[in-house]
Design a protein around this motif. Structure first.
Motif, short mmCIF file in Angstrom:
data_model
loop_
_atom_site.label_atom_id
_atom_site.label_comp_id
_atom_site.label_asym_id
_atom_site.label_seq_id
_atom_site.Cartn_x
_atom_site.Cartn_y
_atom_site.Cartn_z
N CYS A 45 0.95 -1.26 -0.32
CA CYS A 45 -0.34 -0.21 -0.06
C CYS A 45 0.73 1.37 -0.29
O CYS A 45 0.50 2.44 -0.13
CB CYS A 45 -0.87 -0.38 1.34
SG CYS A 45 0.05 -0.04 3.09
N PHE A 46 2.12 0.84 0.58
CA PHE A 46 3.04 2.21 -0.01
C PHE A 46 3.47 2.78 -0.99
O PHE A 46 4.93 3.32 -1.61
CB PHE A 46 4.22 1.35 1.32
CG PHE A 46 3.74 2.01 2.85
CD1 PHE A 46 2.67 3.53 3.41
CD2 PHE A 46 3.78 0.76 3.28
CE1 PHE A 46 2.47 3.14 4.52
CE2 PHE A 46 3.27 0.66 4.72
CZ PHE A 46 2.96 2.65 5.13
N GLY A 47 3.22 2.34 -2.20
CA GLY A 47 3.98 2.56 -3.80
C GLY A 47 4.18 1.76 -4.01
O GLY A 47 3.89 0.68 -4.03
N LEU A 48 5.41 1.39 -4.84
CA LEU A 48 6.07 1.07 -5.88
C LEU A 48 6.87 0.36 -4.29
O LEU A 48 7.32 0.42 -4.43
CB LEU A 48 6.11 1.22 -7.07
CG LEU A 48 5.41 2.66 -8.18
CD1 LEU A 48 6.38 2.88 -8.47
CD2 LEU A 48 4.77 1.30 -8.61
N PRO A 49 7.55 -0.96 -5.19
CA PRO A 49 8.46 -1.50 -4.70
C PRO A 49 9.93 -1.19 -4.78
O PRO A 49 10.09 -0.08 -5.67
CB PRO A 49 8.65 -3.28 -5.83
CG PRO A 49 8.28 -2.71 -6.77
CD PRO A 49 6.70 -1.30 -6.72
N PRO A 50 10.91 -1.68 -4.11
CA PRO A 50 11.98 -0.65 -3.57
C PRO A 50 12.85 -0.75 -4.79
O PRO A 50 13.55 0.46 -4.50
CB PRO A 50 12.31 -0.93 -2.05
CG PRO A 50 11.68 -1.62 -1.49
CD PRO A 50 10.39 -2.11 -2.52
N PHE A 64 6.01 8.26 -15.56
CA PHE A 64 5.82 6.75 -14.88
C PHE A 64 4.17 7.40 -13.28
O PHE A 64 3.06 6.95 -13.34
CB PHE A 64 5.93 6.00 -13.63
CG PHE A 64 5.53 4.90 -14.04
CD1 PHE A 64 5.52 4.17 -14.71
CD2 PHE A 64 5.11 4.62 -12.22
CE1 PHE A 64 4.43 2.57 -14.31
CE2 PHE A 64 4.42 3.13 -11.96
CZ PHE A 64 3.97 2.70 -13.03
N LEU A 65 4.91 8.28 -12.33
CA LEU A 65 3.67 8.45 -11.44
C LEU A 65 2.56 9.69 -12.18
O LEU A 65 1.01 9.27 -11.73
CB LEU A 65 3.85 9.13 -10.32
CG LEU A 65 5.12 7.96 -9.66
CD1 LEU A 65 5.54 8.83 -8.51
CD2 LEU A 65 3.83 6.79 -8.55
N ASN A 66 3.25 10.07 -12.80
CA ASN A 66 2.15 10.97 -13.45
C ASN A 66 1.04 9.94 -15.00
O ASN A 66 -0.45 10.14 -14.11
CB ASN A 66 2.51 12.00 -14.22
CG ASN A 66 3.72 13.76 -13.30
OD1 ASN A 66 3.35 13.18 -12.42
ND2 ASN A 66 4.36 13.80 -14.13
N GLU A 67 2.06 9.62 -15.30
CA GLU A 67 0.75 8.63 -16.52
C GLU A 67 0.03 8.17 -15.60
O GLU A 67 -1.55 7.56 -16.05
CB GLU A 67 1.45 7.81 -16.89
CG GLU A 67 2.81 8.50 -18.12
CD GLU A 67 3.39 7.88 -18.74
OE1 GLU A 67 3.25 6.51 -18.85
OE2 GLU A 67 3.94 8.47 -19.50
N LEU A 68 0.05 7.33 -14.48
CA LEU A 68 -0.60 6.24 -13.19
C LEU A 68 -1.98 7.53 -13.01
O LEU A 68 -2.75 6.91 -12.72
CB LEU A 68 -0.01 5.83 -12.00
CG LEU A 68 -0.76 4.28 -11.67
CD1 LEU A 68 -0.24 3.49 -12.90
CD2 LEU A 68 0.35 4.31 -10.53
N ARG A 69 -0.97 8.96 -12.51
CA ARG A 69 -2.22 9.62 -12.23
C ARG A 69 -3.52 9.65 -13.19
O ARG A 69 -5.16 9.52 -13.10
CB ARG A 69 -1.42 10.51 -11.11
CG ARG A 69 -0.87 10.68 -10.45
CD ARG A 69 -0.82 11.70 -9.77
NE ARG A 69 0.52 11.66 -8.85
CZ ARG A 69 1.80 12.54 -8.55
NH1 ARG A 69 2.67 12.23 -10.15
NH2 ARG A 69 2.60 11.54 -7.75
N GLU A 70 -3.12 10.18 -14.11
CA GLU A 70 -3.83 9.90 -15.38
C GLU A 70 -4.48 9.11 -16.09
O GLU A 70 -6.19 9.08 -16.15
CB GLU A 70 -3.04 10.75 -16.60
CG GLU A 70 -2.33 12.12 -16.34
CD GLU A 70 -1.84 12.36 -17.59
OE1 GLU A 70 -1.70 11.46 -19.02
OE2 GLU A 70 -0.93 12.60 -17.62
N GLU A 71 -4.30 7.68 -15.52
CA GLU A 71 -5.28 6.64 -16.06
C GLU A 71 -5.65 6.36 -14.52
O GLU A 71 -7.65 6.15 -15.00
CB GLU A 71 -3.55 5.52 -15.96
CG GLU A 71 -4.54 4.26 -15.98
CD GLU A 71 -4.16 2.68 -16.45
OE1 GLU A 71 -4.36 2.24 -15.30
OE2 GLU A 71 -2.53 3.21 -16.92
N PHE A 72 -5.46 6.69 -13.34
CA PHE A 72 -6.32 6.81 -12.59
C PHE A 72 -7.66 7.60 -12.52
O PHE A 72 -8.98 7.64 -12.23
CB PHE A 72 -6.00 6.43 -10.61
CG PHE A 72 -5.45 5.45 -10.78
CD1 PHE A 72 -6.15 3.82 -10.92
CD2 PHE A 72 -4.12 5.53 -10.12
CE1 PHE A 72 -5.39 2.96 -10.17
CE2 PHE A 72 -3.13 3.99 -10.04
CZ PHE A 72 -4.66 3.19 -9.28
#
Length: 82
Positions: A45-50, A64-72
Motif C-alpha cells: 500500500c506504500f507505492g511501488l517496490p523499492p 510513470f507516476l504522472n501517467e498512473l495518476r492520469e490513468e486513475f
C-alpha cells in the motif's frame, strides 16, 4: 617478451575488474530482490517496490507516476458516467 607480459597483465587486470563489476551487480540485484520480497509481505500500500526507485531515474519515476495518476483519473471519470 616484456611487451607480451604487459599485455597479459593488462588483460588479467581488465578481466579482474570486469568480474568485480559483475559480482557487485549480482549482489545489488539480490539486495533489491530481498527488499522487494519484504515489501511484498505487506507494504504494497506504500507505492511501488523499492527496486523500482533504485533502477529508475527521478525523471522516469515522475513520468510513470504522472501517467498512473492520469490513468486513475480517466478511470474514475468513465466509471462516474456509467
Amino acid at each position: 617478451m616484456k611487451n607480451q607480459s604487459n599485455i597479459l597483465r593488462n588483460c588479467i587486470k581488465k578481466c579482474n575488474d570486469l568480474s568485480k563489476e559483475v559480482i557487485q551487480e549480482i549482489k545489488f540485484r539480490r539486495k533489491l530482490k530481498k527488499m522487494d520480497s519484504v515489501w511484498d509481505m505487506g507494504f504494497k500500500c506504500f507505492g511501488l517496490p523499492p527496486s523500482f526507485y533504485y533502477t529508475h531515474t527521478k525523471e522516469e519515476i515522475e513520468l510513470f507516476l504522472n501517467e498512473l495518476r492520469e490513468e486513475f483519473m480517466n478511470d474514475d471519470i468513465t466509471k462516474d458516467k456509467k
